[in-house]
Design a protein around this motif. Structure first.
Motif, short mmCIF file in Angstrom:
data_model
loop_
_atom_site.label_atom_id
_atom_site.label_comp_id
_atom_site.label_asym_id
_atom_site.label_seq_id
_atom_site.Cartn_x
_atom_site.Cartn_y
_atom_site.Cartn_z
N ILE A 195 -18.48 -35.48 -10.02
CA ILE A 195 -19.76 -35.55 -8.88
C ILE A 195 -18.99 -36.18 -7.83
O ILE A 195 -18.71 -37.31 -7.76
CB ILE A 195 -20.84 -36.38 -9.63
CG1 ILE A 195 -21.46 -35.90 -11.06
CG2 ILE A 195 -21.92 -36.51 -8.74
CD1 ILE A 195 -22.30 -36.97 -11.72
N ARG A 245 -20.19 -37.70 -4.33
CA ARG A 245 -21.24 -38.31 -3.70
C ARG A 245 -21.26 -38.01 -2.15
O ARG A 245 -20.32 -37.80 -1.45
CB ARG A 245 -21.06 -39.74 -3.90
CG ARG A 245 -22.34 -40.50 -3.23
CD ARG A 245 -21.94 -42.17 -3.72
NE ARG A 245 -23.10 -42.88 -3.33
CZ ARG A 245 -22.82 -44.14 -3.30
NH1 ARG A 245 -21.73 -44.94 -3.54
NH2 ARG A 245 -23.98 -45.15 -2.88
N CYS A 276 -25.09 -34.52 -3.57
CA CYS A 276 -23.93 -34.53 -4.34
C CYS A 276 -23.62 -33.27 -4.60
O CYS A 276 -24.30 -32.42 -4.53
CB CYS A 276 -23.91 -35.40 -5.68
SG CYS A 276 -24.71 -34.98 -6.84
N VAL A 325 -22.11 -31.48 -7.87
CA VAL A 325 -21.94 -31.72 -9.19
C VAL A 325 -21.04 -30.45 -9.89
O VAL A 325 -21.47 -29.39 -9.73
CB VAL A 325 -22.98 -31.90 -10.27
CG1 VAL A 325 -24.06 -30.85 -9.90
CG2 VAL A 325 -22.76 -32.42 -11.69
N ASN A 354 -28.28 -33.85 -14.04
CA ASN A 354 -27.00 -34.91 -13.50
C ASN A 354 -26.75 -34.98 -12.29
O ASN A 354 -26.65 -36.19 -11.87
CB ASN A 354 -25.68 -34.29 -14.28
CG ASN A 354 -26.18 -34.16 -15.90
OD1 ASN A 354 -26.77 -34.97 -16.52
ND2 ASN A 354 -25.38 -33.33 -16.45
N VAL A 389 -28.20 -38.53 -9.16
CA VAL A 389 -27.47 -39.35 -8.25
C VAL A 389 -28.02 -39.26 -6.74
O VAL A 389 -28.16 -40.24 -5.89
CB VAL A 389 -26.08 -38.82 -8.31
CG1 VAL A 389 -25.14 -39.44 -7.11
CG2 VAL A 389 -25.23 -38.99 -9.36
N MET A 422 -30.55 -44.32 -14.96
CA MET A 422 -30.26 -43.05 -14.73
C MET A 422 -30.88 -42.05 -15.82
O MET A 422 -31.36 -42.56 -16.65
CB MET A 422 -28.62 -43.07 -14.97
CG MET A 422 -27.91 -43.54 -13.81
SD MET A 422 -27.88 -42.52 -12.38
CE MET A 422 -28.94 -43.66 -11.34
N GLY A 482 -29.72 -38.23 -17.66
CA GLY A 482 -28.82 -36.89 -17.82
C GLY A 482 -29.08 -35.91 -18.61
O GLY A 482 -30.24 -36.14 -19.36
N ASN A 485 -23.66 -40.66 -17.92
CA ASN A 485 -24.31 -41.79 -17.35
C ASN A 485 -23.27 -42.71 -16.68
O ASN A 485 -23.46 -43.26 -15.29
CB ASN A 485 -25.26 -42.49 -18.14
CG ASN A 485 -26.60 -41.81 -18.65
OD1 ASN A 485 -26.96 -41.98 -19.71
ND2 ASN A 485 -27.00 -40.85 -17.57
N GLN A 502 -22.00 -41.15 -13.49
CA GLN A 502 -22.98 -41.31 -12.44
C GLN A 502 -22.82 -42.87 -11.93
O GLN A 502 -23.00 -42.93 -10.72
CB GLN A 502 -24.67 -41.01 -13.12
CG GLN A 502 -24.76 -39.56 -13.18
CD GLN A 502 -26.14 -39.62 -14.16
OE1 GLN A 502 -26.36 -40.24 -14.89
NE2 GLN A 502 -26.91 -38.49 -13.84
#
Length: 236
Positions: free
Chosen positions: A18, A20, A30, A32, A133, A137, A156, A158, A227, A230
């Motif tokens: 990921i 950011r 982000c 992913v 996912n 974020v 979080m 997921g 998680n 993340q």
């Protein structure tokens, strides 16, 4: 014996990253990457809420999802150039929105709407799970920038795809595996193990309770790892 791409184990996640702050203008964003599935996720904050929430003191989180024309092997027609969004697209973006709202305090947001845009730029199965996912974020970052006394996201969230292929339970299916699966499942969970959504369908023959339990156990462990990633990316 099932042979998976890149000699991946039956219950092994594809390489997942990921990145950011992938886009400079969005309040949260982000990229992913889960194997050969790549999704750009952004979170945008706007004043006001839908009409049915006026005066409630409650904010709103919603999502939009789309696939670029050449995110797949053959060019897909843009839905905006056709007859509107497909049922699949509407199902996925509603899933993304529900998943984020399940872990977010809407009253803490106030009179604001956060829109999550999930755009698939490369698709090889599991696009809705990758979108969730990444959206988590992007949403966390956008809400952090509001500088509220308490962060509205309680945890979080997921997601992971699972399935039964040739009688074996596989995790994080790529497109060839997904298209040939006897059972297809998408699992969404909150951090800590709370279930948000289970989408499980027998494509060729019924699956057993034992297979269901195994998919839930394996999926929960995989989401726990997501998680952790993340949190690591967010420094939270």
């Amino acid at each position: 014996m099932i042979e998976r791409a890149e000699n991946r184990g039956l219950q092994q996640l594809r390489p997942t990253t990921i990145t950011r702050d992938y886009l400079p203008h969005a309040e949260g964003s982000c990229l992913v990457v889960m194997g050969n599935t790549h999704v750009i996720c952004t979170a945008s904050i706007a004043n006001g809420t839908p009409r049915w929430l006026k005066g409630s003191g409650q904010g709103w989180v919603t999502a939009e999802y789309g696939m670029l024309p050449r995110s797949t092997g053959d060019r897909m027609r843009r839905e905006a150039a056709g007859n509107g969004q497909s049922g699949r697209t509407m199902e996925i973006q509603r899933l993304i929105g529900r998943s984020m709202r399940a872990v977010t305090d809407m009253y803490a947001i106030g009179d604001l709407t956060i829109t999550l845009d999930c755009d698939v730029i490369k698709a090889d199965g599991g696009t809705r799970c990758a979108s969730i996912n990444g959206a988590a974020v992007a949403l966390y970052d956008a809400l952090s920038r509001l500088r509220l006394k308490r962060h509205p996201m309680r945890s979080m969230v997921g997601a992971i795809s699972l399935g039964v292929v040739q009688g074996e339970v596989l995790m994080d299916l790529d497109y060839p595996e997904d298209s040939n699966a006897e059972t297809d499942m998408n699992l969404v969970m909150a951090e800590g193990g709370g279930l948000i959504e289970i989408q499980g369908t027998a494509e060729q023959k019924p699956f057993t309770r034992e297979q269901l339990d195994r998919m839930l156990d394996l999926g929960g462990a995989a989401i726990g790892k997501i998680n952790e990633l993340q949190r690591q990316v967010l420094g939270a």
